[in-house]
Write an enzyme that holds these catalytic residues in place. Structure first.
Site, PDB file in Angstrom:
ATOM      1  N   ASN A  23       0.805  -1.223   0.000  1.00 44.76           N
ATOM      2  CA  ASN A  23       0.000   0.000   0.000  1.00 44.76           C
ATOM      3  C   ASN A  23       0.838   1.274   0.000  1.00 44.76           C
ATOM      4  OD1 ASN A  23      -2.140  -1.663  -0.126  1.00 44.76           O
ATOM      5  ND2 ASN A  23      -2.775  -1.422   2.008  1.00 44.76           N
ATOM      6  N   ARG A  93      -8.692  -1.954  -7.264  1.00 45.48           N
ATOM      7  CA  ARG A  93      -9.288  -0.669  -6.921  1.00 45.48           C
ATOM      8  C   ARG A  93      -8.242   0.432  -6.823  1.00 45.48           C
ATOM      9  NH1 ARG A  93     -12.742   2.222  -4.003  1.00 45.48           N
ATOM     10  NH2 ARG A  93     -11.750   3.514  -2.431  1.00 45.48           N
ATOM     11  N   ASP A 305      -7.115  -3.698   8.350  1.00 40.79           N
ATOM     12  CA  ASP A 305      -6.476  -4.774   7.581  1.00 40.79           C
ATOM     13  C   ASP A 305      -5.911  -5.871   8.473  1.00 40.79           C
ATOM     14  OD1 ASP A 305      -5.057  -2.654   4.967  1.00 40.79           O
ATOM     15  OD2 ASP A 305      -7.083  -3.365   5.390  1.00 40.79           O
ATOM     16  N   ARG A 397      -2.146 -11.343  -4.123  1.00 43.33           N
ATOM     17  CA  ARG A 397      -2.238  -9.906  -4.447  1.00 43.33           C
ATOM     18  C   ARG A 397      -1.416  -9.084  -3.462  1.00 43.33           C
ATOM     19  NH1 ARG A 397      -7.996  -7.499  -5.380  1.00 43.33           N
ATOM     20  NH2 ARG A 397      -6.571  -5.739  -5.458  1.00 43.33           N
TER      21      ARG A 397
HETATM   22  C1  EPZ Z   1      -6.743   1.650   1.665  1.00 46.56           C
HETATM   23  O1  EPZ Z   1      -7.896   1.437   0.892  1.00 46.56           O
HETATM   24  C2  EPZ Z   1      -5.991   0.339   1.610  1.00 46.56           C
HETATM   25  N1  EPZ Z   1      -5.639   0.031   0.222  1.00 46.56           N
HETATM   26  C3  EPZ Z   1      -6.864  -0.782   2.180  1.00 46.56           C
HETATM   27  O2  EPZ Z   1      -6.096  -1.966   2.193  1.00 46.56           O
HETATM   28  C4  EPZ Z   1      -7.245  -0.428   3.610  1.00 46.56           C
HETATM   29  O3  EPZ Z   1      -8.120  -1.410   4.107  1.00 46.56           O
HETATM   30  C5  EPZ Z   1      -7.934   0.939   3.634  1.00 46.56           C
HETATM   31  O4  EPZ Z   1      -7.089   1.923   3.018  1.00 46.56           O
HETATM   32  C6  EPZ Z   1      -8.248   1.386   5.047  1.00 46.56           C
HETATM   33  O5  EPZ Z   1      -7.067   1.442   5.804  1.00 46.56           O
HETATM   34  C7  EPZ Z   1      -4.597   0.690  -0.349  1.00 46.56           C
HETATM   35  O6  EPZ Z   1      -3.962   1.531   0.270  1.00 46.56           O
HETATM   36  C8  EPZ Z   1      -4.274   0.323  -1.755  1.00 46.56           C
HETATM   37  P1  EPZ Z   1     -10.354   4.202   2.264  1.00 46.56           P
HETATM   38  P2  EPZ Z   1      -8.811   2.699   0.482  1.00 46.56           P
HETATM   39  O7  EPZ Z   1     -10.545   5.118   1.115  1.00 46.56           O
HETATM   40  O8  EPZ Z   1      -7.998   3.924   0.367  1.00 46.56           O
HETATM   41  C9  EPZ Z   1     -15.063   4.758   2.243  1.00 46.56           C
HETATM   42  C10 EPZ Z   1      -5.592  -4.170   1.758  1.00 46.56           C
HETATM   43  O9  EPZ Z   1      -6.010  -5.144   2.353  1.00 46.56           O
HETATM   44  N2  EPZ Z   1     -14.832   5.645   1.080  1.00 46.56           N
HETATM   45  O10 EPZ Z   1      -9.504   4.668   3.419  1.00 46.56           O
HETATM   46  O11 EPZ Z   1      -9.620   2.254  -0.674  1.00 46.56           O
HETATM   47  C11 EPZ Z   1     -14.689   3.326   1.935  1.00 46.56           C
HETATM   48  O12 EPZ Z   1     -15.772   2.668   1.312  1.00 46.56           O
HETATM   49  C12 EPZ Z   1      -6.535  -3.058   1.384  1.00 46.56           C
HETATM   50  O13 EPZ Z   1      -4.387  -3.950   1.469  1.00 46.56           O
HETATM   51  C13 EPZ Z   1     -15.910   6.304   0.510  1.00 46.56           C
HETATM   52  O14 EPZ Z   1     -17.055   6.174   0.946  1.00 46.56           O
HETATM   53  O15 EPZ Z   1      -9.738   2.826   1.754  1.00 46.56           O
HETATM   54  C14 EPZ Z   1     -14.379   2.759   3.294  1.00 46.56           C
HETATM   55  O16 EPZ Z   1     -15.580   2.387   3.927  1.00 46.56           O
HETATM   56  C15 EPZ Z   1      -7.957  -3.459   1.608  1.00 46.56           C
HETATM   57  N3  EPZ Z   1     -15.679   7.116  -0.567  1.00 46.56           N
HETATM   58  C16 EPZ Z   1     -13.764   3.963   4.027  1.00 46.56           C
HETATM   59  O17 EPZ Z   1     -14.179   5.125   3.291  1.00 46.56           O
HETATM   60  C17 EPZ Z   1     -14.431   7.314  -1.088  1.00 46.56           C
HETATM   61  O18 EPZ Z   1     -14.287   8.079  -2.052  1.00 46.56           O
HETATM   62  C18 EPZ Z   1     -12.243   3.949   4.075  1.00 46.56           C
HETATM   63  O19 EPZ Z   1     -11.787   3.713   2.773  1.00 46.56           O
HETATM   64  C19 EPZ Z   1     -13.355   6.625  -0.490  1.00 46.56           C
HETATM   65  C20 EPZ Z   1     -13.571   5.807   0.585  1.00 46.56           C
END
Ligand code: EPZ
Length: 417
Positions: A23, A93, A305, A397
């Site tokens: 990440n 994603r 995570d 992955r």
């Molecule tokens: C990052 O995902 C990580 N992935 C995820 O790791 C991790 O679980 C997550 O952050 C939380 O720590 C990468 O960094 C590539 P968010 P991200 O945007 O950025 C909602 C793994 O296992 N949201 O912080 O996609 C979303 O649905 C992966 O390595 C919106 O509603 O997570 C979630 O409920 C899985 N609208 C919450 O916010 C948006 O535009 C946090 O998501 C963006 C997010």
């Protein structure tokens, strides 16, 4: 499709070395789109998502001179294609991370909307709102996010929700915007700070990364990136929990204890011995586990995570623990699979109540996302008889050589076609 077979009952002993953080390398690869000249990224983990992201930036016109082992050398000088195609984006994603850099560098971006995934809808509305605040015009058409921007302009913007890649996307776009951008309610993950440090070494002017308020002064161009990816705190936490579950005595090398405080505290509360040094952790399981409640939160809280992996540990604790997931709306897909192995878990809304059992029994189980698949392998380490984990492409992955690293610690684990 590959399967992983784990034979339970083998304690883990020895040393395991953590790879670079998935990440962190994904946003850094996207950030190369902002630069001109030859960039070099080291300590890159050998995981599928990295291959996907390298293919994606190549599709956008980046020349990849070297991509083998833990090193990527690439040159974005001639980058000219703003379109990130569905077939690539739909598998990962994090591809949405090219949106901000494309808008900043080319003034246009056409990125397929990421599909949802097992752990929730995962929209990118907050990414889009932040980029529109910088002046981008964004339409959603035929499943694509299509953005244009003559010149991005600095802005004061507050994220409605803490979003890790949303913060990264808007921060990257702001590095080449005109004037000052102030991002409030920004994500504080170490990978955000790492990305800001890397960009600053390339001439960006970013302050406050790692806090919830990031200030970026736009510059006209960035020099190539040179960096060594920081260790993967989620991979490290996974092996620490593996050692705790399998009554092992394991030294986790090349990790940053300061990035894993909540996990270390909770393991200690559960009765696990955890000794830390500057860049390693020693974990000793002793067979007696006490129940511990956890609630996942954005950094510096308990990482979502690591929720599934910790739940596996709690299935064998002496008593009841409550696990609350506040980040994703549907991140309990692993519960049904753990229950098939004999775990006693019930779900009420966002909270899973885990009642410890004497033992887990091996079973054929199915992974649904990256961390759920890891938690099932951990369960297999201590379950009676064999556990067969299918859909292990999830593991590939984000975990480099998981079965090799676990075998070296003494686990009886093998991959079958
Ligand atoms: C990052 O995902 C990580 N992935 C995820 O790791 C991790 O679980 C997550 O952050 C939380 O720590 C990468 O960094 C590539 P968010 P991200 O945007 O950025 C909602 C793994 O296992 N949201 O912080 O996609 C979303 O649905 C992966 O390595 C919106 O509603 O997570 C979630 O409920 C899985 N609208 C919450 O916010 C948006 O535009 C946090 O998501 C963006 C997010």
């Amino acid at each position: 499709m590959d399967k992983i077979i784990v034979e339970g009952g083998h304690p883990l002993n020895g040393q395991v070395t953590i790879s670079g953080a998935k990440n962190a390398v994904l946003p850094v690869l996207a950030a190369t789109l902002l630069t001109q000249g030859k960039s070099e990224i080291q300590a890159v983990p050998g995981v599928r998502d990295v291959t996907t992201m390298v293919r994606l930036v190549q599709e956008l016109g980046v020349k990849v001179d070297h991509f083998e082992g833990d090193r990527v050398v690439l040159d974005a000088t001639g980058m000219n294609n703003p379109i990130a195609p569905y077939d690539l984006v739909s598998t990962m994603r994090a591809s949405c991370l090219v949106l901000g850099p494309l808008l900043a560098r080319l003034g246009e971006a056409k990125v397929s909307l990421p599909g949802g995934c097992a752990i929730g809808a995962r929209p990118i509305d907050l990414h889009i709102k932040g980029l529109e605040a910088l002046g981008a015009k964004i339409q959603l058409e035929e499943g694509y996010v299509h953005g244009t921007a003559k010149k991005l302009k600095g802005v004061r913007h507050t994220f409605d929700l803490v979003t890790v890649t949303g913060t990264m996307n808007v921060m990257m776009a702001a590095t080449l915007a005109e004037g000052e951008t102030v991002l409030s309610n920004a994500a504080r993950e170490p990978e955000v700070s790492f990305l800001a440090d890397v960009l600053n070494q390339s001439g960006a002017k970013i302050k406050g990364a790692g806090t919830d308020k990031i200030v970026i002064h736009g510059v006209t161009s960035l020099t190539p990136i040179e960096c060594q990816i920081l260790p993967d705190r989620i991979e490290a936490a996974t092996y620490m929990i593996a050692a705790a579950i399998a009554n092992g005595n394991v030294e986790v090398l090349n990790c940053t204890p300061g990035h894993m405080k909540p996990i270390i505290d909770k393991l200690r509360q559960a009765g696990v011995t955890v000794d830390t040094s500057e860049n390693s952790v020693r974990v000793k399981g002793n067979g007696q586990l006490s129940p511990v409640d956890i609630t996942t939160e954005p950094y510096p809280g308990f990482a979502t995570d690591v929720q599934a992996q910790f739940m596996t540990l709690m299935t064998l604790a002496k008593g009841q623990s409550r696990i609350t997931e506040t980040v994703f709306e549907n991140r309990f897909m692993h519960v049904a699979e753990l229950k098939r192995m004999g775990a006693d878990i019930s779900i009420e809304g966002h909270t899973a109540t885990v009642r410890g059992v004497e033992y887990l029994s091996g079973a054929p189980v199915m992974a649904t996302d990256l961390r759920a698949s890891a938690c099932l392998v951990l369960a297999g380490l201590v379950a009676e008889r064999d556990t067969v984990v299918s859909r292990v492409y999830h593991i590939d992955r984000g975990y480099q050589d998981m079965e090799k690293k676990l075998s070296q610690l003494g686990a009886a684990i093998r991959r079958v076609k």
